[in-house]
Scaffold this motif. Structure first.
Motif, PDB file in Angstrom:
ATOM      1  N   UNK A 172       0.827  -1.214   0.000  1.00 59.97           N
ATOM      2  CA  UNK A 172       0.000   0.000   0.000  1.00 59.97           C
ATOM      3  C   UNK A 172       0.859   1.261   0.000  1.00 59.97           C
ATOM      4  N   UNK A 173       2.134   1.140  -0.351  1.00 53.99           N
ATOM      5  CA  UNK A 173       3.057   2.276  -0.297  1.00 53.99           C
ATOM      6  C   UNK A 173       2.926   3.233  -1.467  1.00 53.99           C
ATOM      7  N   UNK A 174       3.879   4.161  -1.549  1.00 52.53           N
ATOM      8  CA  UNK A 174       3.871   5.197  -2.589  1.00 52.53           C
ATOM      9  C   UNK A 174       3.815   4.638  -4.011  1.00 52.53           C
ATOM     10  N   UNK A 175       4.579   3.575  -4.349  1.00 51.70           N
ATOM     11  CA  UNK A 175       4.494   3.040  -5.708  1.00 51.70           C
ATOM     12  C   UNK A 175       3.090   2.566  -6.074  1.00 51.70           C
ATOM     13  N   UNK A 176       2.393   1.964  -5.107  1.00 50.13           N
ATOM     14  CA  UNK A 176       1.030   1.498  -5.353  1.00 50.13           C
ATOM     15  C   UNK A 176       0.102   2.678  -5.587  1.00 50.13           C
ATOM     16  N   UNK A 177       0.214   3.678  -4.734  1.00 52.80           N
ATOM     17  CA  UNK A 177      -0.631   4.873  -4.858  1.00 52.80           C
ATOM     18  C   UNK A 177      -0.403   5.540  -6.212  1.00 52.80           C
ATOM     19  N   UNK A 178       0.864   5.620  -6.640  1.00 50.89           N
ATOM     20  CA  UNK A 178       1.176   6.221  -7.942  1.00 50.89           C
ATOM     21  C   UNK A 178       0.583   5.406  -9.080  1.00 50.89           C
ATOM     22  N   UNK A 179       0.541   4.074  -8.926  1.00 51.12           N
ATOM     23  CA  UNK A 179       0.056   3.227 -10.017  1.00 51.12           C
ATOM     24  C   UNK A 179      -1.465   3.203 -10.132  1.00 51.12           C
TER      25      UNK A 179
END
Length: 290
Positions: free
Chosen positions: A172-179
């Motif tokens: 649920x980190x930043x890479x997920x939010x960006x994707x």
């Protein structure tokens, strides 16, 4: 153009395998691998790189030795111990905060972008693919994910593609939010384990926070029918649609060992039928023409 991101609460659920097989079934699409920390899509899709560019996503302090008066203020101020005893910058420790640059009395320090990864535009047998790889230990993976996604969106618009299919990161980190930012739907792949269910709840909470529609696929659902029923009950209570229940199958392992996708190598298998049914439901929800 419709945008679909496939994510999972934890690694090892089969997220990338599902995404790759969906790419083989879909038409008129661009594929984006936004799992830049540990990309695996290229292993399944065997992309031929057409273009490559360096990604500069982090800043590091750089010193002009001729201007330095060796006052030691930078060493005193740095909370990351990135200034050595002889007043040099340790690039590994430097976090690029800029405090030393702002306070240097002789303007001997400045922030410069450093290379932290590579971005690729490639061609696969199914579709064009945008992917990237973050250097080991590098930060700002969320920023690189955003670049991959933006480039893929731009290409999809230029080539008038109907679908942008995105393989996101687990968690649920930043890479997920960006994707998942700005997509039309999120497909969450989970597995019938206690940790799989717990992580599914976290992921769905994150997706809901961004007011995005989400659907769920249970991979290897038949390995633990009890927890699969728990997952179904949870999704039903929270009005989350389950679009697929994929059985455990050795043919997937055999296909991967041969570097193939199961929808191609075993078109009549039960798991291929389940993946096709999953795709039919997802494409129907997205109102795709193909």
């Amino acid at each position: 153009m419709k945008k679909l991101t496939v994510i999972s609460g934890k690694g090892g659920t089969g997220k990338t395998t599902v995404t790759a097989n969906l790419a083989a079934l879909a038409d008129n699409l661009i594929l984006a691998d936004c799992d830049v920390d540990a990309p695996n899509m290229h292993l399944l899709m065997k992309p031929k790189v057409i273009e490559a560019e360096v990604f500069k996503g982090a800043k590091v302090a750089v010193k002009d030795q001729l201007k330095c008066i060796e006052c030691g203020l930078c060493k005193e101020l740095c909370n990351f111990k990135a200034i050595t005893s002889d007043f040099k910058v340790d690039e590994i420790r430097c976090e690029g905060c800029g405090l030393c640059v702002a306070k240097c009395p002789s303007d001997a320090l400045k922030l410069e972008l450093e290379e932290t990864g590579d971005l690729y535009y490639s061609q696969t047998k199914f579709a064009p693919m945008v992917h990237a790889k973050l250097k080991i230990g590098a930060e700002n993976s969320g920023k690189l994910v955003s670049q991959v996604k933006e480039k893929a969106e731009s290409l999809a618009q230029q080539e008038e593609k109907e679908l942008l299919l995105i393989d996101g990161s687990p968690g649920i980190g930043c890479p997920v939010i960006a994707s998942i930012n700005g997509v039309d739907s999120v497909l969450v792949v989970t597995e019938p384990t206690k940790s799989g269910l717990a992580d599914l709840k976290r992921v769905l909470k994150t997706v809901k926070y961004f007011n995005l529609p989400a659907v769920v696929a249970i991979n290897k659902y038949d390995l633990n029918q009890e927890i699969s029923l728990e997952i179904e009950s949870f999704c039903r209570q929270n009005q989350v649609k389950i679009v697929g229940k994929l059985p455990f199958s050795k043919v997937i392992v055999e296909a991967m060992q041969q570097g193939e996708l199961v929808v191609e190598s075993a078109p009549e298998s039960k798991v291929t039928t389940a993946i096709k049914e999953l795709w039919e439901k997802v494409s129907c929800d997205l109102k795709l023409k193909g």
